[in-house]
Design an enzyme around this catalytic site. Structure first.
Site, PDB file in Angstrom:
ATOM      1  N   SER A  24       0.833  -1.218   0.000  1.00 18.86           N
ATOM      2  CA  SER A  24       0.000   0.000   0.000  1.00 18.86           C
ATOM      3  C   SER A  24       0.863   1.261   0.000  1.00 18.86           C
ATOM      4  O   SER A  24       0.583   2.226  -0.713  1.00 18.86           O
ATOM      5  CB  SER A  24      -0.893   0.022   1.246  1.00 18.86           C
ATOM      6  OG  SER A  24      -1.822  -1.028   1.214  1.00 18.86           O
ATOM      7  N   ARG A  28       1.501   4.176  -3.090  1.00 24.02           N
ATOM      8  CA  ARG A  28       1.248   5.588  -2.806  1.00 24.02           C
ATOM      9  C   ARG A  28       2.503   6.438  -2.984  1.00 24.02           C
ATOM     10  O   ARG A  28       2.413   7.613  -3.362  1.00 24.02           O
ATOM     11  CB  ARG A  28       0.677   5.740  -1.389  1.00 24.02           C
ATOM     12  CG  ARG A  28      -0.784   5.252  -1.301  1.00 24.02           C
ATOM     13  CD  ARG A  28      -1.203   5.041   0.143  1.00 24.02           C
ATOM     14  NE  ARG A  28      -2.617   4.755   0.334  1.00 24.02           N
ATOM     15  CZ  ARG A  28      -3.211   3.576   0.119  1.00 24.02           C
ATOM     16  NH1 ARG A  28      -2.497   2.551  -0.336  1.00 24.02           N
ATOM     17  NH2 ARG A  28      -4.491   3.404   0.347  1.00 24.02           N
ATOM     18  N   GLY A  95      -6.025  -3.687  -7.531  1.00 18.01           N
ATOM     19  CA  GLY A  95      -7.189  -2.874  -7.188  1.00 18.01           C
ATOM     20  C   GLY A  95      -6.765  -1.509  -6.685  1.00 18.01           C
ATOM     21  O   GLY A  95      -7.399  -0.492  -6.987  1.00 18.01           O
ATOM     22  N   SER A 168     -13.354   1.058   3.282  1.00 16.47           N
ATOM     23  CA  SER A 168     -12.405   0.798   2.196  1.00 16.47           C
ATOM     24  C   SER A 168     -11.424   1.946   2.072  1.00 16.47           C
ATOM     25  O   SER A 168     -11.804   3.080   1.762  1.00 16.47           O
ATOM     26  CB  SER A 168     -13.152   0.622   0.870  1.00 16.47           C
ATOM     27  OG  SER A 168     -12.230   0.702  -0.198  1.00 16.47           O
ATOM     28  N   ASP A 316      -6.685  -8.212   4.738  1.00 17.54           N
ATOM     29  CA  ASP A 316      -5.864  -9.025   3.824  1.00 17.54           C
ATOM     30  C   ASP A 316      -5.264 -10.254   4.516  1.00 17.54           C
ATOM     31  O   ASP A 316      -4.727 -11.140   3.854  1.00 17.54           O
ATOM     32  CB  ASP A 316      -4.740  -8.170   3.225  1.00 17.54           C
ATOM     33  CG  ASP A 316      -5.277  -7.113   2.272  1.00 17.54           C
ATOM     34  OD1 ASP A 316      -6.411  -7.271   1.768  1.00 17.54           O
ATOM     35  OD2 ASP A 316      -4.571  -6.119   2.035  1.00 17.54           O
ATOM     36  N   LYS A 343     -12.413  -9.188  -3.262  1.00 17.05           N
ATOM     37  CA  LYS A 343     -10.943  -9.048  -3.342  1.00 17.05           C
ATOM     38  C   LYS A 343     -10.463  -9.684  -4.655  1.00 17.05           C
ATOM     39  O   LYS A 343     -11.248  -9.891  -5.560  1.00 17.05           O
ATOM     40  CB  LYS A 343     -10.298  -9.688  -2.113  1.00 17.05           C
ATOM     41  CG  LYS A 343     -10.611  -8.941  -0.819  1.00 17.05           C
ATOM     42  CD  LYS A 343     -10.054  -7.526  -0.848  1.00 17.05           C
ATOM     43  CE  LYS A 343     -10.481  -6.717   0.365  1.00 17.05           C
ATOM     44  NZ  LYS A 343     -10.118  -5.312   0.241  1.00 17.05           N
ATOM     45  N   ARG A 389      -2.583 -14.104  -2.127  1.00 19.01           N
ATOM     46  CA  ARG A 389      -2.711 -14.458  -0.703  1.00 19.01           C
ATOM     47  C   ARG A 389      -3.281 -15.867  -0.523  1.00 19.01           C
ATOM     48  O   ARG A 389      -2.997 -16.531   0.472  1.00 19.01           O
ATOM     49  CB  ARG A 389      -3.531 -13.404   0.041  1.00 19.01           C
ATOM     50  CG  ARG A 389      -2.866 -12.023  -0.065  1.00 19.01           C
ATOM     51  CD  ARG A 389      -3.270 -11.064   1.013  1.00 19.01           C
ATOM     52  NE  ARG A 389      -2.907  -9.710   0.616  1.00 19.01           N
ATOM     53  CZ  ARG A 389      -1.700  -9.166   0.709  1.00 19.01           C
ATOM     54  NH1 ARG A 389      -0.690  -9.853   1.196  1.00 19.01           N
ATOM     55  NH2 ARG A 389      -1.465  -7.931   0.311  1.00 19.01           N
TER      56      ARG A 389
END
Ligand code: S3P
Length: 429
Positions: A24, A28, A95, A168, A316, A343, A389
């Site tokens: 994540s 970013r 996603g 979310s 997750d 997911k 995962r």
């Protein structure tokens, strides 16, 4: 797609692992570094396929991005000077890339088209497109913008005050990223707090953002200033080794530099509630993302209930928590987790189907699953559904299963943890 067969004979796991960078935060860092004019440097970047696709998208928008190992240097002309790409932006399996970029691209002066792989083509995008449309965004796609390919005609945006219908971080972040460009003050209200990496990074890049009791407030029209981003190790990747260490006999694993941001560390609470033999040494709080060294040893576990506000903090990790629960005494209940259905694959069905094949006593519910343990696991032929995962859950299960475990497609693990099998082999005794 090639199959992988795993068989471990009474393994114990001993040694240190430095897990790769947080997915994540890595995404970013590229997004923020590209929006800001000038130079941004990143260390500890995750070289997973998802994040490499994010880099590729911004290169197509005219941003100069150099990758040297896990160090990345971004030189950007700034969002106002990006070039309209002649090619489609390809977001692969990600996603986060697709949804956050939708927010970013809506506020540019460019026409862009985004698409991803087969899994992305089935994931709901209107949860992001609808609030962005309320801001004035022009987004077209299959089923009125629900599915990729998505075409975005960027333009002027107005701020909104938006109450999140689902927990979310991807939806919240898309709105905030659009909010940077919008006229007025964007407000996002969360009932259950989702990961806050976007808010932290806005602050790091010099924007004025406030967070108060689940309400995020951001003034539009702010300029971002390039900076250095130090990406922590991904707790979602560490989770697989926390579970592996707890479940395999004679094990002790030290996980270095694990991000323990409190909006992400629900797995630690679950392990503690189940009685895991674990210690955490914080590396201090004076960084944008706090980290710790976590040591896990073989543990006797008891069942637990995972529900409510903790769910977004470990969403997750649920596949590997379900595996953990197969070895815990009693009935573990996971609920309020219907988000698992949207997911990379439907993770309620995938987890239940695959753990059942291994001999687990597990049943799906509408919003989660119920697992009764402890049950010895045996070998089986597992499907990954192209979901990293689910693949890693199967590989960790192989460490405790009697017999051979075959994964139909282990390549998908490279999405978030390209060195996963190397790390298992490094600590295998
Ligand atoms: C992510 C947010 C989560 C998570 C995903 C990464 C992010 O999704 O499942 O792997 O980087 O913002 P949602 O926010 O949609 O639950």
């Amino acid at each position: 797609m090639s199959s992988t067969t795993l068989q471990y004979k009474q393994p114990s796991l001993q040694g240190d692992i430095t897990v790769p960078g947080d997915k994540s935060v890595s995404h970013r860092s590229i997004m923020f570094g590209s929006i800001a004019k000038g130079k941004t440097t990143v260390s500890g970047f995750l070289l997973g396929e998802d994040c490499l696709n994010t880099i590729d998208c911004f290169r197509k928008l005219g941003v100069d991005i150099e990758v040297d190992g896990t160090n990345v240097t971004i030189n950007s002309p700034g969002i106002d000077q990006w070039t309209e790409p002649a090619e489609v932006l390809y977001t692969g399996n990600s996603g986060t890339t697709t949804r956050l970029m939708l927010g970013i691209l809506s506020g540019t002066n460019l026409h862009t088209i985004m698409t991803g792989d087969a899994s992305i083509g089935k994931r709901p995008m209107r949860r992001v497109a609808d609030p962005l449309r309320l801001m004035g965004a022009q987004i077209a796609g299959r089923d009125n913008g629900q599915y990729t390919p998505l075409a975005i005609q960027g333009g002027r945006l107005n701020a909104i005050d938006y109450t999140m219908p689902v927990a979310s971080a991807q939806v919240k972040s898309a709105i905030l990223l659009a909010g940077i460009r919008a006229e007025g003050t964007t407000i996002v209200r969360e009932h259950e707090v989702s990961r806050d990496h976007t808010e932290r990074m806005l602050h790091q890049f010099g924007a004025n953002v406030t967070v108060d009791n689940g309400v995020v407030t951001l003034e539009g029209g702010q300029q971002l200033t390039g900076t250095h981003v130090n990406v922590p190790g991904d707790i979602s990747s560490a989770a697989f080794f926390l579970v592996a260490g707890a479940l395999t006999a004679g094990s002790r694993i030290v996980l270095n530099n694990v991000g323990i941001n409190e909006t992400r560390n629900g797995i630690i609470e679950v392990l503690q509630n189940m009685g895991a033999n674990m210690s955490i040494a914080s590396n201090g709080e004076n960084t944008a993302e706090p980290t710790a060294t976590i040591t896990i040893e073989t543990s006797h576990l008891t069942a637990t209930v995972v529900e409510g506000a903790i769910i977004p903090r470990l969403i997750d990790e649920i596949p590997v928590i379900a595996l953990l629960a197969t070895q815990a005494a009693g009935k573990t209940i996971i609920k309020d987790a219907e988000e698992l259905k949207v997911k990379e694959t439907n993770r309620i069905d995938a987890v239940v189907n695959e753990l059942k094949k291994l001999g687990a006593n597990i049943e799906a519910t509408e919003d989660g699953m119920i697992i009764e343990g402890p049950t010895p696991l045996h070998g089986a032929s597992l499907k990954t559904y192209g979901d990293h995962r689910i693949g890693m859950m199967g590989a960790i299960a192989a460490l405790i299963a009697e017999g051979e475990v075959t994964l139909d497609d282990a390549d998908c693990i490279a999405v978030s943890y390209p060195t996963f099998f190397e790390h298992i082999n490094n600590i295998l005794k």
